[in-house]
Design a protein around this motif. Structure first.
Motif, short mmCIF file in Angstrom:
data_model
loop_
_atom_site.label_atom_id
_atom_site.label_comp_id
_atom_site.label_asym_id
_atom_site.label_seq_id
_atom_site.Cartn_x
_atom_site.Cartn_y
_atom_site.Cartn_z
N TYR A 74 0.79 -1.23 0.00
CA TYR A 74 0.00 0.00 0.00
C TYR A 74 0.83 1.28 0.00
N GLY A 75 2.14 1.16 -0.01
CA GLY A 75 3.00 2.32 -0.18
C GLY A 75 2.76 3.42 0.82
N SER A 76 2.58 4.65 0.33
CA SER A 76 2.46 5.81 1.21
C SER A 76 1.22 5.76 2.09
N ALA A 77 0.19 5.00 1.69
CA ALA A 77 -1.00 4.88 2.54
C ALA A 77 -0.67 4.21 3.86
N ALA A 78 0.42 3.42 3.87
CA ALA A 78 0.81 2.68 5.08
C ALA A 78 1.95 3.37 5.83
N ARG A 79 2.11 4.66 5.61
CA ARG A 79 3.26 5.35 6.21
C ARG A 79 3.14 5.50 7.73
N ARG A 80 1.96 5.33 8.27
CA ARG A 80 1.79 5.47 9.72
C ARG A 80 1.45 4.13 10.37
N VAL A 81 2.03 3.06 9.86
CA VAL A 81 1.84 1.72 10.43
C VAL A 81 2.99 1.42 11.39
N TYR A 82 2.63 0.97 12.58
CA TYR A 82 3.63 0.66 13.60
C TYR A 82 3.42 -0.76 14.12
N ARG A 83 4.53 -1.42 14.38
CA ARG A 83 4.45 -2.75 14.97
C ARG A 83 4.39 -2.66 16.49
N VAL A 84 3.31 -3.18 17.06
CA VAL A 84 3.21 -3.35 18.50
C VAL A 84 2.71 -4.78 18.73
N TYR A 85 3.57 -5.62 19.24
CA TYR A 85 3.18 -7.01 19.46
C TYR A 85 2.01 -7.10 20.45
N ASN A 86 1.17 -8.11 20.27
CA ASN A 86 0.16 -8.39 21.29
C ASN A 86 0.85 -8.64 22.62
N GLY A 87 0.26 -8.12 23.68
CA GLY A 87 0.86 -8.28 24.99
C GLY A 87 0.31 -9.47 25.75
N LEU A 88 1.01 -9.84 26.79
CA LEU A 88 0.63 -10.98 27.62
C LEU A 88 0.73 -10.57 29.09
N ASP A 89 -0.24 -10.99 29.87
CA ASP A 89 -0.19 -10.78 31.31
C ASP A 89 0.74 -11.84 31.89
N LEU A 90 1.99 -11.47 32.14
CA LEU A 90 2.98 -12.45 32.58
C LEU A 90 2.68 -13.01 33.96
N SER A 91 1.99 -12.23 34.80
CA SER A 91 1.67 -12.73 36.13
C SER A 91 0.73 -13.92 36.08
N ALA A 92 -0.03 -14.05 35.01
CA ALA A 92 -0.95 -15.18 34.87
C ALA A 92 -0.31 -16.38 34.19
N HIS A 93 0.97 -16.25 33.83
CA HIS A 93 1.66 -17.32 33.11
C HIS A 93 3.00 -17.60 33.79
N PRO A 94 2.98 -18.24 34.95
CA PRO A 94 4.23 -18.51 35.67
C PRO A 94 5.09 -19.54 34.94
N TYR A 95 6.38 -19.27 34.92
CA TYR A 95 7.32 -20.15 34.22
C TYR A 95 7.68 -21.37 35.06
N ARG A 96 7.84 -22.51 34.37
CA ARG A 96 8.36 -23.72 35.01
C ARG A 96 9.20 -24.48 34.00
#
Length: 419
Positions: free
Chosen positions: A194-216
Motif C-alpha cells: 500500500y505504499g504511502s497509505a501505510a506510512r503510519r503503520v507501527y508494529r506493537v506485538y500483542n501483549g501478555l499478562d505475565l503474572s498469569a503465566h508462571p514459568y516452570r
C-alpha cells in the motif's frame, strides 16, 4: 465510564470499536484493555454485534469499561432518516462524510451514525478498532462524521484473506491517525502493498499478562504434545495429525491433546480415525483460559503447525505461542508470517516448513526425547516474552501513539442538552 478520571492518564477518552465483544477466541483484546486500564486509560467499548458464544474467560470480569451494543439490524427507511437527522442535529454532517455514508453498506452507515451520537454525547476523543474490516469501516465513518481521529489494529485475516478489498484497506490506512499491527512481517506486507497509505503503520506485538503465566522448566513433563486453536485450515492441524501418525509408526510414546472448536472439527476427527490415532490424539473442545494454561503448562512440547490457507488467510502471530513460551513449554511452529519473530529456530523454539509432516514429526520427536533441549529453548523463550511481549509495556506503546489530547475536549453542540 471507567473508574479513572475523565480523559484518563492519556488525556483521552478512548472508544474501542469491536465487531463482537466479548469473543471467546479474542483474549488479546481483553488483555490489552486491562493493561491500558491499569495505566489509567478511560475506555468505553462499542460492539457491532451481540456475543453469540456463551463461553467467557475469567479475566472478563476485571474489565471496567462499559459496553454499548450498537443496533445492528437493517433499519427501515424512516428509522434511518431519523438517525441521520439526529446525528446532523448534534454535529452537521459535512459533504465528505455524507458521500462516504451514501457509499457504505446501509447497516455500517447506520451503526456509524449511532456511534457518532455516542461519541459526541460522551466526549470520546479517540476511536480504536480491532481488525481492519467492519469495525474499522464503522470507526472511519464515525471519524468522518465527528472529526474524532481513529486508529486500528491490523491482525491477519483482515489483511491477508482473499476477500480483502485493496482500495478499501488503502483508504482506511491513509485516513487513520495511526495503524498498529502485530508483527514486523505485517508492517512489511502493508508497506509493500500500500505504499504511502501505510506510512503510519507501527508494529506493537500483542501483549501478555505475565503474572498469569508462571514459568516452570520443562524437565520432568509427561510426553504430551499440546495444540490450541480454532479448527480451521490456517492452523494446520491436519498436518499435526499426519505428523502424529509418523511418530506412532516410529514407536514414539506420546499423547496429543488439541483444544478448540471450528468448522473442520468433523473432518479432523475423521482424519484422526483414518490414521489410527484413537487413544493417542484427543480433541478436547474449547477450553477456558485456566484450562488452556493447565494443558499447555503440563505439556513437553507445544505444536502450532500454521499454514497459509487456500484463501490466503494466515495467522499473524498466535497469542497462544506467547502463552506457551511464557509457561516454559518449548514450541514447534512454522515459517508463516510473523511467527519466526518469536519462535526463533534453535534459539527460542523450533521452526519447520509449513505443510511438512515429516519435518514436524522430527522436531516434535527431538523435543520429546531431550529434556536439555527443552529447557534451553524454554528459558530463552521466556526471556524473549518478558522483553518484547509484556502487556504493560505494550499498553504504554499504544498510549504513546495517541494524538495530543484536546485541550478542552471535543466541542459538544447545544443540541445535546435537549436529548
Amino acid at each position: 465510564m471507567s473508574l479513572s478520571s475523565p480523559g484518563g492518564a492519556t488525556g483521552h477518552r478512548i472508544g474501542y470499536v469491536l465487531k463482537m465483544y466479548p469473543r471467546f477466541s479474542e483474549t488479546f483484546v481483553v488483555t490489552e484493555v486491562l493493561a491500558r486500564e491499569a495505566r489509567g486509560a478511560d475506555i468505553e467499548l462499542f460492539s457491532l454485534r451481540l456475543p453469540n458464544d456463551g463461553r467467557f474467560h475469567d479475566t472478563l470480569s476485571r474489565v471496567q469499561a462499559p459496553v454499548t451494543y450498537l443496533p445492528h439490524t437493517r433499519l427501515r427507511a424512516a428509522e434511518l432518516w431519523e438517525t441521520l437527522a439526529r446525528v446532523n442535529a448534534l454535529r452537521p454532517i459535512g459533504p465528505d462524510a455524507l458521500t462516504a455514508l451514501l457509499a457504505a453498506d446501509a447497516r455500517d452507515a447506520a451503526q456509524a451514525m449511532e456511534l457518532a451520537v455516542h461519541v459526541t454525547e460522551r466526549g470520546i476523543t479517540h476511536l480504536h478498532a480491532h481488525f481492519g474490516s467492519v469495525a474499522t469501516t464503522v470507526a472511519r465513518l464515525t471519524s468522518l462524521i465527528t472529526g474524532v481521529p481513529y486508529s486500528f489494529t491490523a491482525h491477519a485475516k483482515d489483511i491477508f484473506h482473499a476477500s480483502v478489498e485493496p482500495a478499501d484497506l488503502a483508504a482506511k490506512l491513509a485516513d487513520a491517525h495511526h495503524v498498529v499491527t502485530v508483527s514486523d512481517y505485517n508492517v512489511g506486507h502493508l508497506t509493500d502493498r500500500y505504499g504511502s497509505a501505510a506510512r503510519r503503520v507501527y508494529r506493537v506485538y500483542n501483549g501478555l499478562d505475565l503474572s498469569a503465566h508462571p514459568y516452570r522448566d520443562p524437565v520432568d513433563r509427561l510426553p504430551l504434545i499440546a495444540a490450541v486453536g480454532r479448527l480451521v485450515e490456517k492452523k494446520g492441524f491436519d498436518v499435526l495429525l499426519e505428523a502424529c501418525a509418523l511418530l506412532v509408526a516410529r514407536g514414539v510414546r506420546f499423547r496429543c491433546r488439541i483444544a478448540g472448536t471450528g468448522a473442520l472439527a468433523g473432518e479432523l476427527t475423521a482424519l484422526a480415525e483414518r490414521l489410527g490415532l484413537a487413544g493417542t490424539v484427543e480433541f478436547t473442545g474449547p477450553l477456558p483460559q485456566p484450562r488452556v494454561r493447565e494443558l499447555v503448562g503440563a505439556a513437553a512440547v507445544f505444536a502450532a503447525p500454521c499454514v497459509v490457507g487456500s484463501d490466503g488467510n494466515a495467522d499473524g502471530l498466535p497469542t497462544v505461542l506467547l502463552e506457551a513460551m511464557a509457561l516454559g513449554t518449548p514450541c514447534v511452529s512454522t515459517d508463516v508470517t510473523g511467527i519466526p519473530e518469536v519462535v526463533r529456530d534453535g534459539e527460542t523454539g523450533l521452526v519447520v516448513a509449513q505443510r511438512d509432516p515429516a519435518a514436524l514429526a522430527d522436531a516434535l520427536a527431538a523435543l520429546l526425547a531431550d529434556p536439555t533441549l527443552r529447557v534451553g529453548l524454554a528459558r530463552a523463550g521466556r526471556a524473549l516474552v518478558e522483553r518484547e511481549f509484556d502487556a504493560a509495556v505494550q499498553a504504554g506503546r499504544l498510549d504513546a501513539l495517541l494524538p495530543p489530547p484536546p485541550v478542552t475536549g471535543p466541542p459538544v453542540p447545544a443540541a445535546v442538552a435537549a436529548l
